[in-house]
Design an enzyme around this catalytic site. Structure first.
Site, PDB file in Angstrom:
ATOM      1  N   ASP A 165      73.379   0.133  80.860  1.00 37.13           N
ATOM      2  CA  ASP A 165      72.373  -0.991  80.666  1.00 37.13           C
ATOM      3  C   ASP A 165      72.465  -1.619  80.003  1.00 37.13           C
ATOM      4  OD1 ASP A 165      69.889  -1.867  80.412  1.00 37.13           O
ATOM      5  OD2 ASP A 165      68.566  -0.433  78.590  1.00 37.13           O
ATOM      6  N   ASN A 220      62.456  -1.567  88.729  1.00 36.24           N
ATOM      7  CA  ASN A 220      63.835  -2.632  88.429  1.00 36.24           C
ATOM      8  C   ASN A 220      63.560  -3.804  90.146  1.00 36.24           C
ATOM      9  OD1 ASN A 220      66.546  -1.270  87.411  1.00 36.24           O
ATOM     10  ND2 ASN A 220      65.231  -2.167  86.355  1.00 36.24           N
TER      11      ASN A 220
END
Ligand code: IPE
Ligand code: IPE
Ligand code: MG
Length: 235
Positions: free
Chosen positions: A15, A64
């Site tokens: 991330d 996502n």
């Protein structure tokens, strides 16, 4: 290497690519590209220099897909390049690549590249790289439940015979439990990553954005894992 304790199954929630790019005045795609280059180095190091057997990578969550189309399209193209050529070192390191996630909604080019790398590495035995793509831990549990329900309905499985092993066999991949998960970028949450497999997982949440999370950072996280006292419910 043999005296050092390593997790058997390591998870990485990669991330911070977007924030890494933003800080440099770049677009989010540049962050994903830098993240992918970093990933290749880390994997090469892991499989060559440690006794970690299984690595699960969070590459793209089911959620996502909510991102802008241009970012999703870029990521899908990046996956194709990674699986078709950039992950070549994985093959040299005798690592088998497997995928977790739903194939539906993925472009054909991505599916083809996934199938190719899966097939090219299917006989490799030194390590496993499990790539979580279009993956959600909640969806995995739903999909496992459907598979088991079908077996009960067609008579091939008795309800009494449903054990933890049966559940594990009906997940996307039958892998050992996650020993250690690293999430970069300072966010302290797991965002739907391998929830069934992480019942006794240790976590590290380094502040570094993934493109800057290098081998030194990884070694620091692994040192932190070694200091944990894993009790599994014991006194
Ligand atoms: C992780 O980086 C990569 C994916 C989720 C595919 P992000 O894109 O989430 O980066 P941030 O969190 O916005 O910085
Ligand atoms: C988790 O990161 C998914 C991946 C790293 C692929 P996100 O950036 O999507 O997670 P949230 O939205 O911050 O929880
Ligand atoms: Mg993020």
């Amino acid at each position: 290497m043999s005296d050092v304790v390593y997790p058997n199954h390591l998870g990485i929630i990669m991330d911070g690519n977007g924030r890494w790019a933003k800080e440099r005045g770049l677009n989010r795609s540049a962050g994903h590209k830098a993240g992918a280059d970093n990933l290749i180095n880390l994997l090469d190091y892991i499989y060559k220099n440690t006794s970690i057997k299984v690595v699960s990578l969070y590459a793209f969550s089911t959620e996502n897909f909510k991102r802008e189309k241009s970012e999703v399209d870029y990521l899908m193209k990046l996956f194709v390049t990674l699986f078709n050529s950039k992950l070549e070192s994985i093959k040299k390191n005798d690592v088998k690549v497997v995928f977790s996630g739903r194939r539906e909604n993925l472009p054909k080019s991505v599916i083809d590249s996934m199938d190719k790398i899966t097939n090219d590495t299917k006989n490799n035995t030194k390590g496993i790289l499990n790539i979580c793509l279009n993956y959600g831990g909640d969806c995995e549990i739903v999909d496992m439940t459907k598979k088991i329900a079908k077996q009960v309905l067609d008579g091939s499985l008795n309800i009494e015979d449903i054990t933890k092993e049966v559940v594990s066999r009906n997940l996307y991949q039958d892998l050992p439990p996650l020993d250690f998960v690293i999430r970069t970028s300072g966010e302290k949450r797991i965002s739907n990553f391998m929830i069934y497999q992480s019942s006794y997982t240790e976590y590290d949440f380094p502040d570094t954005y993934f493109p800057d999370y290098d081998i030194k950072c990884l070694e620091k996280s692994l040192d932190c894992y070694r200091k944990r006292n894993r009790r599994f419910g014991n006194a």
